[in-house]
Design an enzyme around this catalytic site. Structure first.
Site, mmCIF file in Angstrom:
data_model
loop_
_atom_site.group_PDB
_atom_site.id
_atom_site.type_symbol
_atom_site.label_atom_id
_atom_site.label_comp_id
_atom_site.label_asym_id
_atom_site.label_seq_id
_atom_site.Cartn_x
_atom_site.Cartn_y
_atom_site.Cartn_z
ATOM 1 N N CYS A 57 41.379 89.463 36.528
ATOM 2 C CA CYS A 57 41.007 90.339 35.413
ATOM 3 C C CYS A 57 41.790 91.642 35.560
ATOM 4 O O CYS A 57 42.822 91.669 36.235
ATOM 5 C CB CYS A 57 39.495 90.561 35.360
ATOM 6 S SG CYS A 57 38.806 91.371 36.824
ATOM 7 N N ASN A 115 39.543 93.744 38.957
ATOM 8 C CA ASN A 115 39.089 92.906 40.079
ATOM 9 C C ASN A 115 37.796 93.443 40.700
ATOM 10 O O ASN A 115 37.555 93.273 41.888
ATOM 11 C CB ASN A 115 40.178 92.745 41.139
ATOM 12 C CG ASN A 115 39.901 91.664 42.189
ATOM 13 O OD1 ASN A 115 40.351 91.761 43.318
ATOM 14 N ND2 ASN A 115 39.154 90.639 41.826
ATOM 15 N N CYS A 120 34.773 93.415 38.337
ATOM 16 C CA CYS A 120 33.688 92.905 37.477
ATOM 17 C C CYS A 120 33.843 91.406 37.205
ATOM 18 O O CYS A 120 33.151 90.578 37.790
ATOM 19 C CB CYS A 120 33.639 93.677 36.154
ATOM 20 S SG CYS A 120 33.306 95.442 36.354
ATOM 21 N N ARG A 121 34.755 91.049 36.295
ATOM 22 C CA ARG A 121 34.810 89.656 35.830
ATOM 23 C C ARG A 121 35.385 88.683 36.855
ATOM 24 O O ARG A 121 34.811 87.612 37.101
ATOM 25 C CB ARG A 121 35.636 89.565 34.538
ATOM 26 C CG ARG A 121 34.987 90.218 33.362
ATOM 27 C CD ARG A 121 35.957 90.430 32.234
ATOM 28 N NE ARG A 121 36.967 91.430 32.574
ATOM 29 C CZ ARG A 121 38.015 91.735 31.835
ATOM 30 N NH1 ARG A 121 38.208 91.075 30.707
ATOM 31 N NH2 ARG A 121 38.861 92.672 32.205
ATOM 32 N N SER A 122 36.532 89.020 37.451
ATOM 33 C CA SER A 122 37.158 88.036 38.351
ATOM 34 C C SER A 122 36.377 87.818 39.647
ATOM 35 O O SER A 122 36.370 86.693 40.154
ATOM 36 C CB SER A 122 38.634 88.347 38.610
ATOM 37 O OG SER A 122 38.816 89.600 39.212
ATOM 38 N N ASP A 178 35.250 92.346 28.693
ATOM 39 C CA ASP A 178 35.200 93.350 29.764
ATOM 40 C C ASP A 178 33.852 94.081 29.706
ATOM 41 O O ASP A 178 33.574 94.771 28.722
ATOM 42 C CB ASP A 178 36.358 94.324 29.552
ATOM 43 C CG ASP A 178 36.477 95.336 30.682
ATOM 44 O OD1 ASP A 178 35.539 95.441 31.489
ATOM 45 O OD2 ASP A 178 37.510 96.023 30.733
HETATM 46 P P1 4NP Z 1 37.235 94.052 35.330
HETATM 47 O O1 4NP Z 1 36.562 95.344 34.672
HETATM 48 O O2 4NP Z 1 38.639 93.988 34.800
HETATM 49 O O3 4NP Z 1 36.376 92.936 34.814
HETATM 50 O O4 4NP Z 1 37.147 94.243 36.831
HETATM 51 C C1 4NP Z 1 37.121 96.622 34.710
HETATM 52 C C2 4NP Z 1 36.997 97.397 35.849
HETATM 53 C C3 4NP Z 1 37.512 98.666 35.873
HETATM 54 C C4 4NP Z 1 38.157 99.160 34.768
HETATM 55 C C5 4NP Z 1 38.293 98.387 33.629
HETATM 56 C C6 4NP Z 1 37.774 97.099 33.606
HETATM 57 N N1 4NP Z 1 38.675 100.483 34.775
HETATM 58 O O5 4NP Z 1 39.165 100.936 33.730
HETATM 59 O O6 4NP Z 1 38.637 101.153 35.815
#
Ligand code: 4NP
Length: 170
Positions: free
Chosen positions: A23, A26, A28-30, A137
């Protein structure tokens, strides 16, 4: 009969022993996808190496977001590992590189050495409900967004594990 056996699920790039879930951050989703895929593969008795990474490096070294850990824990899935950025070597090391959304998919393809582009896919392609959705997200939303991510990732992961098992049968 499963969609995979009906030919409804997408084809695989070849034998799949190692999967990388990707994602943006790294955290939340992944990490949810990594934990769920590892859990469902173990339940099914399928030998599968699973890891995760982010297209970005902002959160490198951090554990998964506590909301992701809580959503997974409620469903009996433990999240492991620390965030890292995807590396060019990952495209050779893993048999399947699973983007969570179209933006991750584009970013991965832009970095992927040409011989490995067939390994770069989106997890939502395996959604048994169809439509090949992006995994949304949840970072800027509330806790319920993490439960929705878990549910979507889990049904895709179950379908993917079933497809891998079907492909492994002689
Ligand atoms: P992820 O979520 O891609 O599912 O891990 C996010 C985590 C952090 C951020 C964006 C999305 N950020 O902007 O810091």
């Amino acid at each position: 009969m499963s969609r995979a056996r009906e030919g409804g699920a997408p084809g695989l790039p070849g034998p799949v022993r190692a999967v990388l879930c990707v994602c943006l951050g790294n955290i939340c989703r992944s990490p949810i996808a990594e934990g769920v895929l590892r859990h469902r593969a173990r339940e099914a008795g399928l030998a599968l190496e699973v890891d995760s990474a982010g297209t970005g490096a902002w959160h490198a070294g951090e554990p998964p977001d506590r909301r992701a850990t809580a959503a997974a824990h409620k469903q009996g899935v433990i999240l492991e590992g620390r965030a890292r950025q995807v590396a060019v070597e990952d495209f050779a090391r893993f048999d399947l590189v699973l983007a969570m959304d179209r933006s991750n998919h584009r970013d991965l393809l832009a970095r992927c050495p040409r011989p490995h582009v067939g390994k770069v896919r989106r997890l939502g392609e395996w959604d048994p409900e169809g439509g090949a959705p992006d995994v949304p997200d949840p970072y800027y939303g509330g806790d319920e967004g993490f439960d929705e991510v878990f549910a979507l990732v889990d049904r895709c992961a179950r379908a993917l594990v079933a497809a891998l098992q079907a492909a492994a049968r002689p």
